[in-house]
Design an enzyme around this catalytic site. Structure first.
Site, PDB file in Angstrom:
ATOM      1  N   LYS A  35      50.912  50.598  29.500  1.00 31.47           N
ATOM      2  CA  LYS A  35      49.493  50.494  29.851  1.00 31.47           C
ATOM      3  C   LYS A  35      49.287  49.323  30.808  1.00 31.47           C
ATOM      4  O   LYS A  35      50.163  48.483  30.997  1.00 31.47           O
ATOM      5  CB  LYS A  35      48.658  50.307  28.581  1.00 31.47           C
ATOM      6  N   TYR A 256      41.175  21.254  47.962  1.00 25.62           N
ATOM      7  CA  TYR A 256      39.736  21.183  47.708  1.00 25.62           C
ATOM      8  C   TYR A 256      39.387  19.981  46.840  1.00 25.62           C
ATOM      9  O   TYR A 256      40.068  19.675  45.854  1.00 25.62           O
ATOM     10  CB  TYR A 256      39.258  22.457  47.020  1.00 25.62           C
TER      11      TYR A 256
END
Length: 357
Positions: A35, A256
């Site tokens: 899955k 950043y």
């Protein structure tokens, strides 16, 4: 040329892990859980490797099952969340998928949907996870209904799911196992309870069929043990390359908000990978990547498309040098711990732009 950020899937590791599962659970049938795109590894890569080596594939829903058929997989496939509407039973029958039944309304849908092909079903019991499944006192009525339905195959399995198997000392495991063992409803042809953690920690749960998921991909289900501790090999290698090298003066801020800087001159490498590829944005300081045979620390904030590493002690590294973000040298369990998450989540959040090799 293309961006170097990619997944490398190791077929030999997959076969090794399957063999290790057989050593943990000798003689048991195996449903290989594929899955969520084979836990991020790529079902189009993983399923063909395992085709013919497992008894069935496990998926969450009919869309995932249909992908298996589309890529030519003929191995039996089981829908673990079952159907979400009555008409899906017709598709299940058409493709001869197996199906888990876990809610009363699914039983009613099935009884009201005549089918030409008998369905192979699993009935899920809720033994304490309280997510999906019938309460144990409901099982006799469910079995009676299924046994009288002409389009239900006589081969009906019984399963449940352990909520705390990855924490073996939890009393809930003993309680769930005891409740599952106490189910005496006649008519169930086979039983399954063991996920990856239970395969390893609770041999008494192996029953008839085991359902390996994360361990199949070479990741430990336990917080205090690595894949290597369990004799598993990582199947996924998340790799990229150094795209730029900067020689910075003292106190040059990196990334950043400039949260990282060095008191001395530094050499900063830029890796072409970021949270837009599935690498976690929030990680602990000095989380490593593997570059040219050595670990180097990530510095500054992880960006969407890039991250920075400190190469000051390794001036020989140049643009183009290969980088392993996680895999055989830096286990995904380490990155998960540094990010405050699990290996399951990291594998499953690899983004679509990361190509598979």
């Amino acid at each position: 040329m293309s961006r170097p950020t990619r997944l490398v899937i190791e077929p030999n590791a997959l076969h090794h892990n399957l063999a290790q599962i057989r050593r943990f659970a000798p003689g048991k049938k195996i449903i290989a859980m594929v899955k969520a795109n084979a836990y991020g590894c790529g079902v189009h890569v993983v399923a063909p490797i395992l085709e013919g080596h497992v008894d069935a594939f496990g998926v969450a829903c009919i869309e995932e099952a249909l992908v298996l058929r589309k890529i030519g997989i003929r191995t039996h496939c089981i829908l673990f969340q079952g159907v979400f509407s009555p008409d899906e039973f017709k598709v299940v029958a058409q493709h001869q998928f197996g199906c888990v039944i876990h809610q009363p309304h699914q039983v009613q849908w099935l009884l009201n949907t005549p089918l030409d092909t008998p369905l192979k079903l699993w009935v899920k019991a809720n033994t304490g996870m309280h997510r999906l499944g019938f309460k144990t006192h409901e099982l006799p009525g469910v079995m009676d209904a299924l046994k009288t339905c002409p389009w239900v195959d006589n081969d009906i399995g019984l399963m449940t799911h352990l909520a705390c198997a990855d924490e073996p000392d939890r009393i809930e495991n003993v309680q769930q196992m005891a409740l599952f063992d106490s189910i005496s409803v006649a008519g169930f042809s086979q039983r399954s309870i063991a996920n990856s953690a239970a395969i390893i920690a609770f041999p008494q749960t192996h029953a008839d069929v085991v359902r390996p998921g994360i361990m199949l991909y070479g990741v430990s289900p336990f917080a205090n043990q690595t894949a290597f501790d369990l004799g598993l090999l990582p199947v996924m290698r998340f790799v990229s390359a150094i795209s730029a090298v900067h020689y910075n003066p003292p106190l040059a801020q990196v990334g950043y908000s400039g949260i990282w800087k060095s008191e001395k001159p530094s050499i900063i490498g830029i890796v072409a990978a970021g949270y837009g590829d599935g690498y976690p944005r929030h990680i602990a300081e000095n989380t490593p990547v593997w570059v040219q045979g050595k670990e180097v620390p990530i510095v500054g904030r992880v960006s969407m498309d890039m991250l920075a590493v400190d190469l000051t002690n390794h001036p020989e590294v140049k643009p183009g040098a290969p980088v392993e973000l996680w895999g055989t040298h830096v286990l995904v369990e380490r990155i998960a711990q540094a990010a405050g998450t699990s290996g399951y989540e990291l594998l499953c959040q690899i983004s679509e732009r990361v190509r598979h090799d």
